[in-house]
Design a protein around this motif. Structure first.
Motif: not given
Length: 152
Positions: A71-83
């Protein structure tokens, strides 16, 4: 020089605590440790200067392979939902002995499945079973039951 084995598979997650509960308490993997990483060597490896990561490592049953969660606290990530069909999509396949029974038990605990267990009707795994599920982050996990009488 040659590759001599595999050590771990890693996934980035949005909430390490929730993911640890899922992999440890729902799927039954052995949690080896959790730690926070702020080291310069790690930032160089991942190419993210000054990153801060919460990490967990699990032992996969019957294997020397491990599952690592970040879990990246820094830098924060973006949630992606690949198929499953999207390039870069990945899944972890776990061997099971009785997929229909495990499916029923996990479904009763609220696990999100893509389908019911499917009997494999063609190819080298004919007679086995497979199903995909999503962990709390949307990571695909395959539960795979080998065909009777096979060891590979």
């Amino acid at each position: 020089m040659s590759i001599v084995g595999a050590h771990h598979t890693s996934f980035t997650v949005a909430d390490l605590s929730r993911s640890v509960e899922f992999f440890r308490d729902v799927l039954g993997l052995e949690l080896l440790f959790e730690r926070e990483i702020r080291d310069a060597y790690f930032a160089k490896i991942v190419g993210l200067p000054d990153c801060v990561v919460k990490a967990a490592l699990f032992r996969l049953p019957g294997s020397s392979h491990h599952l690592e969660l970040f879990q990246y606290l820094q830098p924060p990530g973006r949630i992606v939902q690949p198929r499953p069909c999207d390039p870069g999509s990945a899944h972890l396949s776990l061997l099971v002995q009785d997929l229909p029974r495990l499916y029923a038990a996990l479904r009763a605990r609220g696990v999100a499945f893509v389908s019911e267990p499917v009997m494999i009707s063609a190819g080298p795994n004919q007679g086995g079973y497979g199903v995909y599920l999503h962990d709390p982050n949307g990571i695909l996990i395959e539960l795979f039951q080998r065909p009777a009488g096979t060891a590979v």
